[in-house]
Structures are given as C-alpha cells and as structure tokens.
Design a protein around this motif. Structure first.
Motif, PDB file in Angstrom:
ATOM      1  N   SER A  48       0.787  -1.456   0.270  1.00  0.00           N
ATOM      2  CA  SER A  48       0.154   0.044   0.416  1.00  0.00           C
ATOM      3  C   SER A  48       0.854   1.289  -0.365  1.00  0.00           C
ATOM      4  O   SER A  48       0.488   2.440   0.045  1.00  0.00           O
ATOM      5  CB  SER A  48      -0.734   0.144   1.115  1.00  0.00           C
ATOM      6  N   LEU A  49       2.234   1.316   0.103  1.00  0.00           N
ATOM      7  CA  LEU A  49       3.464   2.395   0.613  1.00  0.00           C
ATOM      8  C   LEU A  49       3.391   2.060  -0.567  1.00  0.00           C
ATOM      9  O   LEU A  49       4.675   3.217  -0.254  1.00  0.00           O
ATOM     10  CB  LEU A  49       3.867   2.170   2.024  1.00  0.00           C
ATOM     11  N   GLY A  50       3.742   1.532  -1.485  1.00  0.00           N
ATOM     12  CA  GLY A  50       4.298   1.479  -2.892  1.00  0.00           C
ATOM     13  C   GLY A  50       5.172   0.470  -3.098  1.00  0.00           C
ATOM     14  O   GLY A  50       6.365   0.669  -3.975  1.00  0.00           O
ATOM     15  N   GLU A  51       5.577  -0.476  -2.272  1.00  0.00           N
ATOM     16  CA  GLU A  51       6.474  -1.431  -2.467  1.00  0.00           C
ATOM     17  C   GLU A  51       5.931  -2.575  -3.351  1.00  0.00           C
ATOM     18  O   GLU A  51       5.002  -3.136  -3.636  1.00  0.00           O
ATOM     19  CB  GLU A  51       7.056  -2.035  -1.164  1.00  0.00           C
ATOM     20  N   SER A  52       6.811  -3.234  -4.231  1.00  0.00           N
ATOM     21  CA  SER A  52       7.232  -3.954  -5.153  1.00  0.00           C
ATOM     22  C   SER A  52       6.771  -5.147  -4.890  1.00  0.00           C
ATOM     23  O   SER A  52       7.392  -5.597  -4.305  1.00  0.00           O
ATOM     24  CB  SER A  52       7.921  -3.707  -6.445  1.00  0.00           C
ATOM     25  N   LEU A  53       6.008  -6.481  -5.614  1.00  0.00           N
ATOM     26  CA  LEU A  53       5.756  -7.622  -5.139  1.00  0.00           C
ATOM     27  C   LEU A  53       7.102  -8.452  -5.038  1.00  0.00           C
ATOM     28  O   LEU A  53       7.471  -9.026  -3.966  1.00  0.00           O
ATOM     29  CB  LEU A  53       5.021  -8.507  -6.257  1.00  0.00           C
ATOM     30  N   ASP A  54       8.123  -8.233  -6.031  1.00  0.00           N
ATOM     31  CA  ASP A  54       9.629  -8.533  -5.803  1.00  0.00           C
ATOM     32  C   ASP A  54      10.096  -8.117  -5.068  1.00  0.00           C
ATOM     33  O   ASP A  54      11.372  -9.323  -4.276  1.00  0.00           O
ATOM     34  CB  ASP A  54      10.171  -8.619  -7.226  1.00  0.00           C
ATOM     35  N   ASP A  55      10.436  -6.960  -4.382  1.00  0.00           N
ATOM     36  CA  ASP A  55      11.055  -6.442  -3.411  1.00  0.00           C
ATOM     37  C   ASP A  55      10.948  -7.042  -1.596  1.00  0.00           C
ATOM     38  O   ASP A  55      11.261  -6.141  -0.596  1.00  0.00           O
ATOM     39  CB  ASP A  55      11.104  -5.197  -3.236  1.00  0.00           C
ATOM     40  N   LEU A  56       9.492  -7.296  -1.630  1.00  0.00           N
ATOM     41  CA  LEU A  56       8.738  -7.734  -0.528  1.00  0.00           C
ATOM     42  C   LEU A  56       9.891  -8.709   0.823  1.00  0.00           C
ATOM     43  O   LEU A  56       9.675  -8.819   2.216  1.00  0.00           O
ATOM     44  CB  LEU A  56       7.056  -8.377  -0.016  1.00  0.00           C
ATOM     45  N   ALA A  57      10.009  -9.442  -0.002  1.00  0.00           N
ATOM     46  CA  ALA A  57      11.287 -10.169   1.180  1.00  0.00           C
ATOM     47  C   ALA A  57      12.328  -9.714   1.880  1.00  0.00           C
ATOM     48  O   ALA A  57      12.273  -9.686   3.206  1.00  0.00           O
ATOM     49  CB  ALA A  57      11.345 -11.627   0.586  1.00  0.00           C
ATOM     50  N   VAL A 461      15.399 -17.298   3.279  1.00  0.00           N
ATOM     51  CA  VAL A 461      13.657 -16.949   2.576  1.00  0.00           C
ATOM     52  C   VAL A 461      13.482 -15.653   1.867  1.00  0.00           C
ATOM     53  O   VAL A 461      13.204 -15.619   1.004  1.00  0.00           O
ATOM     54  CB  VAL A 461      12.286 -17.451   2.940  1.00  0.00           C
ATOM     55  N   ALA A 462      13.995 -14.571   3.097  1.00  0.00           N
ATOM     56  CA  ALA A 462      14.047 -13.442   2.629  1.00  0.00           C
ATOM     57  C   ALA A 462      15.540 -13.090   1.605  1.00  0.00           C
ATOM     58  O   ALA A 462      14.810 -11.671   1.003  1.00  0.00           O
ATOM     59  CB  ALA A 462      13.765 -12.459   4.176  1.00  0.00           C
ATOM     60  N   THR A 463      16.251 -13.439   1.811  1.00  0.00           N
ATOM     61  CA  THR A 463      17.197 -12.746   0.839  1.00  0.00           C
ATOM     62  C   THR A 463      17.201 -14.303  -0.402  1.00  0.00           C
ATOM     63  O   THR A 463      17.465 -13.374  -1.468  1.00  0.00           O
ATOM     64  CB  THR A 463      18.914 -13.437   1.297  1.00  0.00           C
ATOM     65  N   VAL A 464      16.805 -15.602  -0.700  1.00  0.00           N
ATOM     66  CA  VAL A 464      16.721 -15.473  -1.810  1.00  0.00           C
ATOM     67  C   VAL A 464      15.484 -16.273  -2.326  1.00  0.00           C
ATOM     68  O   VAL A 464      15.964 -16.374  -3.683  1.00  0.00           O
ATOM     69  CB  VAL A 464      17.248 -17.354  -1.058  1.00  0.00           C
ATOM     70  N   MET A 465      14.135 -15.831  -2.064  1.00  0.00           N
ATOM     71  CA  MET A 465      13.231 -15.969  -2.090  1.00  0.00           C
ATOM     72  C   MET A 465      12.793 -15.186  -3.058  1.00  0.00           C
ATOM     73  O   MET A 465      12.324 -15.132  -4.516  1.00  0.00           O
ATOM     74  CB  MET A 465      12.128 -16.486  -1.478  1.00  0.00           C
ATOM     75  N   GLY A 466      13.285 -13.774  -3.064  1.00  0.00           N
ATOM     76  CA  GLY A 466      12.600 -12.887  -4.247  1.00  0.00           C
ATOM     77  C   GLY A 466      13.968 -13.328  -4.827  1.00  0.00           C
ATOM     78  O   GLY A 466      13.397 -12.448  -6.385  1.00  0.00           O
ATOM     79  N   THR A 467      14.818 -13.446  -5.006  1.00  0.00           N
ATOM     80  CA  THR A 467      15.994 -13.529  -6.390  1.00  0.00           C
ATOM     81  C   THR A 467      15.435 -15.071  -7.289  1.00  0.00           C
ATOM     82  O   THR A 467      14.799 -14.819  -8.037  1.00  0.00           O
ATOM     83  CB  THR A 467      17.247 -13.950  -6.119  1.00  0.00           C
ATOM     84  N   ILE A 468      15.439 -16.176  -6.800  1.00  0.00           N
ATOM     85  CA  ILE A 468      14.343 -17.062  -7.151  1.00  0.00           C
ATOM     86  C   ILE A 468      13.121 -16.207  -8.039  1.00  0.00           C
ATOM     87  O   ILE A 468      12.888 -16.622  -9.161  1.00  0.00           O
ATOM     88  CB  ILE A 468      13.822 -17.976  -6.015  1.00  0.00           C
ATOM     89  N   MET A 469      12.105 -15.407  -7.374  1.00  0.00           N
ATOM     90  CA  MET A 469      11.116 -15.120  -8.027  1.00  0.00           C
ATOM     91  C   MET A 469      11.331 -14.275  -9.231  1.00  0.00           C
ATOM     92  O   MET A 469      10.173 -14.296 -10.292  1.00  0.00           O
ATOM     93  CB  MET A 469      10.138 -14.460  -7.106  1.00  0.00           C
ATOM     94  N   ARG A 470      12.146 -13.338  -8.954  1.00  0.00           N
ATOM     95  CA  ARG A 470      12.188 -11.997 -10.025  1.00  0.00           C
ATOM     96  C   ARG A 470      13.136 -12.564 -11.060  1.00  0.00           C
ATOM     97  O   ARG A 470      12.753 -12.713 -12.631  1.00  0.00           O
ATOM     98  CB  ARG A 470      13.466 -10.934  -9.560  1.00  0.00           C
ATOM     99  N   GLU A 476       4.780 -14.768 -11.020  1.00  0.00           N
ATOM    100  CA  GLU A 476       3.518 -16.118 -10.437  1.00  0.00           C
ATOM    101  C   GLU A 476       4.013 -16.149  -9.371  1.00  0.00           C
ATOM    102  O   GLU A 476       4.764 -17.849  -8.658  1.00  0.00           O
ATOM    103  CB  GLU A 476       4.210 -17.351 -11.705  1.00  0.00           C
ATOM    104  N   PRO A 477       3.436 -15.882  -8.325  1.00  0.00           N
ATOM    105  CA  PRO A 477       4.050 -15.841  -6.739  1.00  0.00           C
ATOM    106  C   PRO A 477       3.020 -17.180  -6.011  1.00  0.00           C
ATOM    107  O   PRO A 477       3.690 -17.918  -5.219  1.00  0.00           O
ATOM    108  CB  PRO A 477       3.114 -14.876  -6.185  1.00  0.00           C
ATOM    109  N   ILE A 478       2.604 -17.769  -6.987  1.00  0.00           N
ATOM    110  CA  ILE A 478       1.476 -19.326  -6.695  1.00  0.00           C
ATOM    111  C   ILE A 478       2.556 -20.429  -6.476  1.00  0.00           C
ATOM    112  O   ILE A 478       3.110 -21.182  -5.568  1.00  0.00           O
ATOM    113  CB  ILE A 478       0.508 -20.133  -7.932  1.00  0.00           C
ATOM    114  N   TRP A 479       3.830 -20.067  -7.441  1.00  0.00           N
ATOM    115  CA  TRP A 479       4.855 -20.908  -6.999  1.00  0.00           C
ATOM    116  C   TRP A 479       5.904 -20.525  -5.626  1.00  0.00           C
ATOM    117  O   TRP A 479       5.861 -22.141  -5.693  1.00  0.00           O
ATOM    118  CB  TRP A 479       6.153 -21.362  -8.238  1.00  0.00           C
TER     119      TRP A 479
END
Length: 503
Positions: A48-57, A461-470, A476-479
């Motif tokens: 809501s404050l403007g952050e993108s999905l791939d930077d959430l982690a 997870v916070a450091t690696v998952m965002g990289t995998i997603m990008r 496709e966050p379902i994966w």
C-alpha cells in the motif's frame, strides 16, 4: 492460581492446576495478537505504501534478523536475573509495553522506510516478550507437565492469532472503510493495530499480576545446579576452531554476488556468515584468556555444545520455518491474484483478498488452538512426540500443496485445517522436547539459541526467495507454495530422527 509456597518438598515442583497453567500462559494470547497482525498485514502495508511484489521479502528481513540478535541476549540475561518482580516477568512486561506502542505507531508510518523501521521495533519488542515466556513455562512446571504447558500455550497462541488475523475482516463487515482514499493504509488495518496494541499489553499484564515466580532458593531445591556458584553452573565449554572458514565462506558469497551482479539482498547472507566467524574467533580468544563470563562466550560456547536433541530438532525447525515464512510473505499476493483476480494493491478485489487471507490465517490458528491440547497431546502419549510431530508436518505439506490447485476461496479453508495441525505441533512439540532435555539453569539461553533455527531459515527465505521470484517466476507467486510444500515435507522426514535423540 497454584503458586509456589515456602514449604515445598525438596527436588519437586508443585503440580499446577488448570488455572495455574492458564495464568502462566495467558500473556502469549496478547503476544500472538501482535504477531498475527504483523504476519497477515505487513505485506499489505508495504504494498500500500508503494513496494513491489519482488521486494517484499527484503523488507521482511528486519523481523527475523531482530529475533536472531535479541532472543539469545534476553535468554542469557533472564537466566541470571532475580529482582522483586521476578526472573522472566520484567522482560516480557517491558517487551509488551514497547510492542503495544509500536502497534499503535505502525499504521501511522509516513512512508515505506518508517514502516520498515516500525516493523523492526515491533519485532524486537515481541521477541523480548516471547523468549522469556518460553522459558517461563519450563521454570514453573515439572517435566511431566511440559507437554501440557506448551499445549495450552499453543492454544492461547492460536486464539490470539484468530483475533489478530480476523479483526480487519470483522471491521470491514461492520462498515469500516477497507480501501484508503488515494494511496495509504485502510482504516480496517489501522484500527486493528490499535485494538491489537491494547490487547497485547493487557494480556501480558494479566500474567505479570497473577503469577509469582519461584525464588532462587526454591529453584535450588528443584534443580541442585541452580545453587552452584555462577562460574561453575554456567561454565562455558571449549569453543572449537573454525571461525576463519566461516569468514572465508561469507566473503566468498559477497564476491560471487558482486562478480555475477546477483541481487543485493544476498550480501546479507555473506555478512551473516562472516559475522558469525568473527564472533566465533573473538569468543575463542576470550575463552583462551580465561574471560569466559561474558555474553559472547556464553552464546557461542553453548551454541557449539548443544545437546543431541537440540541438534536434531534444529534441522526440523530449519525446514519448518522456511515453509512458514514463505506462507506469511506470499499468501496475500497469491490469494489476491489467483482467487480474487487482482494483483493491484489499490484495487477493491486485492483488498478483499487481503481480508480473506486474514480469515485463512485465523482458521489455521483456530485449528491449532484446538489441535494442540485435544488432538496432538493425546496422540503424543500414544505414539510419541517425534512421530506425532512428523505426522503433523506431513499434513502441513499437503496443505501448502493444495494452493496450487484450489481456486475457490472457501475451499482454501480445508488447506488451512491441515496447516493448522502442523502449526499446532510446531508451537508445542519441539519446545516440550527441548525443555526436558537441556539444563534448567540454562533454559533461557538455550531457548534463545533455539530461536536461531527459527530465524536463520527466515533470513534465507527473505534473501533468496525474492531472487528466485525475480529470475524464474516474476509474475507467478503461486510457485512459492510449491517451495513451501517441499521444505515442509523435508521437515517431516527430519522429525522422525528426533525419536532416537538423547540429551
């Protein structure tokens, strides 16, 4: 309430009745309201404050990193504390006060950076409260009541999480605005955080006012080691070499990230590896010089000399909490996009999905509140704690896997039932096994160190998952739920090894 009396029989803690167990654990009801509000709404607030999905982690790193630092420190000092207010109670009261203030401040953060800072304050305060509560159960109960104590604590955790997770949805039903005018945080979330702050503080205050901790003299009767001199009781084992290898590994990660132009959050992984290596080298040097009675040598030394049960449970925790952290970060974007049909945080459909995630989280916590005392505790008496934990984690893996196939919001409630059973076991079984297998005089620091195996997987997870997603699934966050199912299955397999562990 059952309280300690001066005429206790030597070597025997009095058995607590129902209301004694209730008062000992009730504060966790409020603490979990705070955690539930954080878990169900922080991704929503950040987006809501403007952050993108791939930077959430990356933004979620503050929470586990804070726990990694805070819990061993609080555990170490609470083991050594005694004042007119007790041993553990001063810590969880102070933590509750600051957590309540952070909950009030969080939805009023003026921007993304301020929100991330408030998340750090909130998580630090919640960890200051949570760690002594885990040790408090072990202090107050005999070993044969540990399972009952942690099961009731899990019931309160589940009940508190139901309240925290469902409050935005309930406020929406009462007519409170669920979409902010322009950009910003909806009133349903804002008011929920205010309610949560008050509930957290009052619940912890209840435990503070209705319990009385055992005095050092009484603890000495229960545990002869408590009466030994501090230097003997808290003797630190020799710290093995290997710090240099950890530093080299950390620097190698940093170099690879720089050379290959990988995502910047991976620098944190290298920094943590190198930082642990430096701490290990310094602690070893202090130990050689005879300077063993300090925080660093106690933390590093006891970490290196973990009991066998703790080592095996550590692997279980690593996989379990990797799956859980994926769930907390990505359930909202997954449900909003695949079930409610919107990936736009400003849309009504997305916010409806966010509210439904609160109901899903309330469901798994409600199931946990019932499963811990009424399903898992009797099952553990029949087949053993390790086997029960393995079975529960297997159900959790199936629950995560079902997200890949279900597209009906109500059907996802069945997924949460399975996840709730796994969550109940995660909050009860490992701590019951651990509390019965480590020295009572060091219960606080071991509980704090055990939290490392909750925190480290979250940091990964916070450091690696965002990289995998990008790189592989940018839209496709379902994966992420497939990853969660896989690592939870590994946790189930690792849990079976704990039945052969000996402390």
């Amino acid at each position: 309430m059952d309280q300690a009396q001066d005429n206790l029989e030597p070597q025997s803690r009095p058995r607590q009745g129902f209301w004694g167990l209730w008062n000992i654990s009730f504060g966790f009801f409020g603490i979990q309201i705070g955690f539930a509000l954080q878990n169900a709404n922080m991704s929503r607030i950040f987006q809501s404050l403007g952050e993108s999905l791939d930077d959430l982690a990356l933004l979620w790193i503050a929470a586990p990193l804070t726990g990694l630092l805070v819990q061993p420190i609080i555990g170490h000092y609470s083991d050594r504390t005694w004042c007119r207010f007790g041993r553990r109670r001063p810590y969880f009261f102070a933590g509750a006060l600051f957590a309540a203030l952070a909950l009030v401040g969080m939805p009023n953060a003026p921007g993304l950076l301020a929100a991330a800072m408030m998340l750090w304050v909130l998580d630090a305060s919640l960890n200051v409260s949570m760690e002594p509560f885990r040790a408090f159960v072990g202090d107050m109960l005999a070993k044969e009541q540990h399972m009952a104590g942690y099961a009731l604590q899990t019931a309160f955790i589940g009940a508190g999480a139901v309240i925290g997770s469902s409050t935005p949805w309930l406020l929406d039903r009462l007519g409170v605005a669920n979409v902010a005018s322009g950009s910003g945080i909806p009133d349903t979330v804002r008011i929920s955080f205010y309610i949560g702050g008050a509930a957290l503080f009052l619940a912890v205050l209840w435990t503070v006012l209705t319990t009385r901790e055992y005095s050092p003299e009484q603890m000495t009767r229960f545990e002869p080691s408590e009466g030994k001199p501090v230097a003997e009781r808290d003797a630190v084992p020799a710290i093995p070499p290997g710090g240099t290898l950890w530093i080299v590994a950390g620097l190698a990660v940093v170099a690879i990230v720089r050379i290959r132009s990988l995502e910047k959050e991976l620098y944190l992984l290298g920094a943590l590896l190198a930082g642990y290596g430096a701490a290990r080298m310094l602690a070893r040097r202090l130990h050689w010089g005879g300077r063993t009675d300090n925080l660093l040598t106690h933390v590093v030394g006891n970490f290196a000399a973990m009991p066998a049960m703790m080592k095996r449970l550590a692997l279980v925790q690593f996989f379990t909490w990797s799956a859980l952290f994926i769930m907390w970060i990505y359930t909202t974007p997954v449900v909003a996009q695949y079930v409610f049909g919107s990936a736009d945080p400003a849309s009504a459909a997305y916010n409806a999905g966010g509210n439904w995630v609160g109901i899903l989280f309330a469901t798994y916590n409600g199931v946990a509140a019932l499963a811990a005392p009424f399903l898992l505790q009797p099952l553990a008496r029949r087949i053993g704690q390790a086997q029960t934990h393995a079975l529960a984690l297997m159900l959790g893996a199936l629950g995560f896997l079902s997200f890949l196939f279900l597209r009906d919001a109500r059907m996802l409630l069945l997924s949460e039932v399975a996840i709730g059973i796994a969550w109940a076991s995660t909050l009860a079984m490992p701590y019951a096994m651990l509390a019965s297998s480590v020295p009572q005089a060091k219960l606080g620091i071991y509980m704090g160190l055990f939290n490392a195996f909750v925190v480290i997987p979250q940091l990964l997870v916070a450091t690696v998952m965002g990289t995998i997603m990008r790189h592989f699934f940018p839209t496709e966050p379902i994966w992420t739920m497939a990853f969660a199912a896989g690592v939870m299955l590994l946790a189930s397999m690792a849990a079976l090894r704990c039945r052969q562990a000996r402390s």
